[in-house]
Write an enzyme that holds these catalytic residues in place. Structure first.
Site, PDB file in Angstrom:
ATOM      1  N   CYS A 185      86.780   7.504  43.440  1.00 21.77           N
ATOM      2  CA  CYS A 185      86.153   6.923  44.636  1.00 21.77           C
ATOM      3  C   CYS A 185      84.775   6.537  44.585  1.00 21.77           C
ATOM      4  O   CYS A 185      84.469   5.826  43.500  1.00 21.77           O
ATOM      5  CB  CYS A 185      86.583   7.610  45.875  1.00 21.77           C
ATOM      6  SG  CYS A 185      86.374   6.987  47.436  1.00 21.77           S
ATOM      7  N   HIS A 244      92.362   7.714  45.726  1.00 19.73           N
ATOM      8  CA  HIS A 244      92.245   9.148  45.458  1.00 19.73           C
ATOM      9  C   HIS A 244      93.452   9.904  44.605  1.00 19.73           C
ATOM     10  O   HIS A 244      94.414  10.327  45.301  1.00 19.73           O
ATOM     11  CB  HIS A 244      92.215   9.766  46.663  1.00 19.73           C
ATOM     12  CG  HIS A 244      90.764   9.666  47.403  1.00 19.73           C
ATOM     13  ND1 HIS A 244      89.582  10.430  47.174  1.00 19.73           N
ATOM     14  CD2 HIS A 244      90.250   8.643  48.378  1.00 19.73           C
ATOM     15  CE1 HIS A 244      88.779  10.059  47.660  1.00 19.73           C
ATOM     16  NE2 HIS A 244      88.874   8.966  48.280  1.00 19.73           N
ATOM     17  N   GLU A 285      93.427  12.449  43.399  1.00 22.86           N
ATOM     18  CA  GLU A 285      93.432  13.909  43.258  1.00 22.86           C
ATOM     19  C   GLU A 285      93.950  14.425  44.651  1.00 22.86           C
ATOM     20  O   GLU A 285      93.895  15.445  45.171  1.00 22.86           O
ATOM     21  CB  GLU A 285      91.886  14.379  43.271  1.00 22.86           C
ATOM     22  CG  GLU A 285      91.042  14.416  44.498  1.00 22.86           C
ATOM     23  CD  GLU A 285      90.516  12.915  44.937  1.00 22.86           C
ATOM     24  OE1 GLU A 285      89.385  12.930  45.416  1.00 22.86           O
ATOM     25  OE2 GLU A 285      91.233  11.932  44.465  1.00 22.86           O
TER      26      GLU A 285
END
Length: 233
Positions: A115, A205, A207
């Site tokens: 990001c 994202h 993660e």
């Protein structure tokens, strides 16, 4: 056991607790998934440590990761603030993370941007950003949007389920050596890779706690393998 150095930013404004809680959740998703996959993981707040400490941590890690957060100050890529709704920048974090990116790239070591991290990789290599785009985050409630992405080359996450975006800025002019490797339906660049170096970046994202074990962990393993010749040399 491979090691990862994760560089993040903190928003300490009194009215930013909800946003910081979101960042903490994402960062926690990254740490948990990587530790479960057998990595040694350390989080480093970019604006709160001396630059030499940050650079030393990056140089000791097998893979460097630049995580998400606030908008990148446009002065870093030679522009003025063109956003319709201004939010504060964090110049100290920008400078520190850009320095870590450039040092890691110069050494040819594995680097992952997520990001804001992807945007910083692009800026560090001379690229620019679109400062405000629509359709890639929700304004209220859960800010993440499941995004359909077209991959231009094989990728560890191409069949891993929802790709969760939450951004209003994106790559404009690509930095030196970078190729766009995935785009959303509206043409927004959603992933980049360096042509010659183990430098990968994603706008969504991977993660996120719902995705990290299926997306972040395989990407880190593939990036580690891609950087093996550089580490041996």
């Amino acid at each position: 056991m491979p090691s990862a150095a994760l560089f993040h930013i903190r928003d300490t404004r009194p009215n930013a607790s909800r946003y910081q809680a979101l960042l903490d959740d994402l960062n926690g998703g990254a740490v948990t998934a990587l530790r479960d996959a057998g990595w040694t993981v350390a989080l480093h707040p970019a604006a709160e440590r001396p630059l030499e400490t940050l650079l030393d941590a990056a140089r000791r890690a097998d893979v460097v990761v630049i995580l998400g957060g606030e908008d990148v100050d446009p002065r870093a890529y030679g522009s003025s603030d063109l956003r319709p709704h201004a939010t504060p920048y964090d110049p100290a974090a920008d400078e520190a993370q850009l320095a870590v990116v450039r040092d890691t790239v110069a050494a040819g070591r594995p680097l992952l941007g997520i990001c804001r991290g992807m945007q910083l990789v692009n800026v560090a290599l001379g690229g620019t950003l679109h400062q405000d785009i629509a359709g890639h985050r929700r304004p209220e409630g859960d800010p993440f949007v499941a995004t359909d992405v077209r991959f231009d080359r094989p990728d560890p996450v191409s069949t891993s389920g929802d790709l969760l975006c939450s951004h209003h800025q994106s790559v404009d002019r690509l930095g030196e050596g970078l190729d766009a490797t995935a785009r959303a339906a509206d043409g927004t660049i959603e992933a980049v890779r360096h042509r010659d170096l183990p430098v990968w970046a994603y706008q969504w994202h991977l993660e996120h706690p719902r995705s990290a074990s299926r997306q972040l962990s395989p990407v880190m393993a593939s990036l580690l393998a891609a950087g093996a010749p550089e580490r041996v040399a």
